[in-house]
Design a protein around this motif. Sequence first.
Motif, short mmCIF file in Angstrom:
data_model
loop_
_atom_site.label_atom_id
_atom_site.label_comp_id
_atom_site.label_asym_id
_atom_site.label_seq_id
_atom_site.Cartn_x
_atom_site.Cartn_y
_atom_site.Cartn_z
N TYR A 34 9.00 9.38 -2.50
CA TYR A 34 9.95 8.70 -3.38
C TYR A 34 10.42 7.41 -2.71
CZ TYR A 34 14.62 7.41 -4.90
OH TYR A 34 15.73 6.70 -5.28
N CYS A 35 10.77 7.51 -1.43
CA CYS A 35 11.24 6.32 -0.71
C CYS A 35 10.13 5.28 -0.57
CB CYS A 35 11.82 6.72 0.63
SG CYS A 35 13.38 7.62 0.43
N PHE A 36 8.89 5.73 -0.34
CA PHE A 36 7.76 4.80 -0.31
C PHE A 36 7.66 4.06 -1.64
CE2 PHE A 36 4.98 7.44 2.85
CZ PHE A 36 5.89 7.19 3.86
N SER A 37 7.80 4.80 -2.75
CA SER A 37 7.62 4.21 -4.08
C SER A 37 8.69 3.18 -4.42
CB SER A 37 7.58 5.30 -5.15
OG SER A 37 8.88 5.83 -5.39
N THR A 38 9.84 3.26 -3.74
CA THR A 38 10.95 2.34 -4.02
C THR A 38 11.25 1.41 -2.84
OG1 THR A 38 12.47 4.12 -3.36
CG2 THR A 38 12.05 3.85 -5.73
N ASP A 39 10.28 1.29 -1.91
CA ASP A 39 10.40 0.38 -0.76
C ASP A 39 11.62 0.64 0.12
OD1 ASP A 39 8.07 -1.00 -1.26
OD2 ASP A 39 9.04 -2.47 -2.56
N GLN A 40 11.96 1.89 0.30
CA GLN A 40 13.08 2.24 1.16
C GLN A 40 12.59 2.70 2.52
OE1 GLN A 40 16.23 4.71 -0.69
NE2 GLN A 40 14.75 4.85 -2.35
N VAL B 236 0.84 -1.20 0.00
CA VAL B 236 0.00 0.00 0.00
C VAL B 236 0.87 1.25 0.00
CG1 VAL B 236 -1.67 1.33 1.36
CG2 VAL B 236 -1.94 -1.14 1.12
N ARG B 237 1.92 1.23 0.82
CA ARG B 237 2.85 2.36 0.88
C ARG B 237 3.50 2.59 -0.48
NH1 ARG B 237 7.76 3.14 5.13
NH2 ARG B 237 9.01 2.74 3.32
N ARG B 238 3.92 1.50 -1.14
CA ARG B 238 4.55 1.61 -2.45
C ARG B 238 3.58 2.19 -3.47
NH1 ARG B 238 6.66 -3.10 -2.77
NH2 ARG B 238 4.85 -4.14 -3.60
N LEU B 239 2.33 1.72 -3.45
CA LEU B 239 1.32 2.23 -4.38
C LEU B 239 1.05 3.72 -4.16
CD1 LEU B 239 -0.80 1.73 -6.59
CD2 LEU B 239 -2.41 1.14 -4.77
N ILE B 240 0.94 4.13 -2.89
CA ILE B 240 0.73 5.55 -2.58
C ILE B 240 1.92 6.37 -3.08
CG2 ILE B 240 0.59 7.23 -0.69
CD1 ILE B 240 -1.03 5.06 0.85
N GLY B 241 3.13 5.88 -2.82
CA GLY B 241 4.34 6.59 -3.27
C GLY B 241 4.42 6.71 -4.77
N LYS B 242 4.15 5.62 -5.48
CA LYS B 242 4.21 5.65 -6.95
C LYS B 242 3.15 6.58 -7.53
CE LYS B 242 6.38 1.21 -7.73
NZ LYS B 242 7.29 1.10 -8.82
N THR B 243 1.97 6.55 -6.95
CA THR B 243 0.89 7.44 -7.42
C THR B 243 1.27 8.89 -7.20
OG1 THR B 243 -0.74 5.74 -6.91
CG2 THR B 243 -1.56 7.99 -7.18
N TYR B 244 1.78 9.20 -6.04
CA TYR B 244 2.21 10.56 -5.72
C TYR B 244 3.29 11.03 -6.69
CZ TYR B 244 4.03 14.46 -2.88
OH TYR B 244 4.46 15.69 -2.45
N MET B 245 4.31 10.19 -6.91
CA MET B 245 5.41 10.55 -7.82
C MET B 245 4.89 10.77 -9.25
SD MET B 245 8.13 10.71 -5.97
CE MET B 245 9.49 10.58 -7.10
N LYS B 246 3.96 9.92 -9.66
CA LYS B 246 3.41 10.06 -11.01
C LYS B 246 2.62 11.37 -11.14
CE LYS B 246 0.98 7.49 -14.53
NZ LYS B 246 0.36 6.23 -14.90
N LEU B 247 1.83 11.70 -10.11
CA LEU B 247 1.07 12.94 -10.14
C LEU B 247 1.98 14.17 -10.21
CD1 LEU B 247 -1.74 12.16 -7.54
CD2 LEU B 247 -2.02 12.45 -10.01
N LEU B 248 3.12 14.11 -9.52
CA LEU B 248 4.07 15.22 -9.56
C LEU B 248 4.92 15.22 -10.83
CD1 LEU B 248 5.49 15.55 -5.95
CD2 LEU B 248 3.81 16.98 -7.07
N GLY B 249 4.98 14.08 -11.50
CA GLY B 249 5.79 13.98 -12.71
C GLY B 249 7.25 13.68 -12.44
N PHE B 250 7.59 13.24 -11.22
CA PHE B 250 8.97 12.91 -10.89
C PHE B 250 9.30 11.48 -11.27
CE2 PHE B 250 8.97 16.66 -8.22
CZ PHE B 250 10.30 17.06 -8.24
N LYS B 251 10.55 11.26 -11.67
CA LYS B 251 11.00 9.89 -11.92
C LYS B 251 12.22 9.60 -11.06
CE LYS B 251 13.87 10.92 -15.92
NZ LYS B 251 14.16 10.69 -17.31
N ALA B 252 12.36 8.35 -10.67
CA ALA B 252 13.46 7.89 -9.83
C ALA B 252 14.65 7.55 -10.71
CB ALA B 252 13.03 6.68 -9.02
#
Length: 191
Positions: free
Chosen positions: A48-54, A3-19
């Motif tokens: 960002y860390c949520f999206s990459t499981d850190q 769930v944390r990863r999904l929230i992080g990836k969604t947030y990053m996508k909405l902002l337009g940031f890439k890792a």
Amino acid sequence: MAVRRLIGKTYMKLLGFKAVGEIPTEAKVITLAVPHTTNWDLPNMLFYCFSTDQRISFMMKASVFRWPFGGFFRAMGGIPIDRSKKNDTVAQMVKAFEESDYLNVVIPPEGTRGRRDYWKTGFYYIALEANIPIVLGFLDYARKEVGYGPVLHPTGDIEKDFEKIAAYYKERGVQGKYPKNQSEIRPRPRD
């Protein structure tokens, strides 16, 4: 974690940031959060860390860890720092590293969102005394990239190590949300 990863990836996508860059594999590191020009830098780095499981940690003054927010800040990775003990932050963090099997502490070396003529050097002395590496992290608003650069093992020659740090960030051209607020990358002058 899913769930944390999904929230992080969604947030990053909405902002337009890439890792970009390789996630540190060392169990204990200090990660520089550069540059620091807005209050949004911390949530952006967390997501960002949520999206990459850190799992990351960050220092905050101990007074904010009281009820009702203390549990929340600890769950997010907050480490309470007693600022009443003048100049003892380095010792407190060295002890935290000694007591941990895994610890990635993210530190904005500018120390403030406003422009300064130098960086604070506590991160450097924590890494040196705890014998851990420094990871050159970044949040580049111009390119919409967030991630990690090279790993630096502090040598004890702060001037030469800062030259390496400055060269990396200059070459990469990292830009904060408010570039005019970015501080010069040089160590705080000794008093």
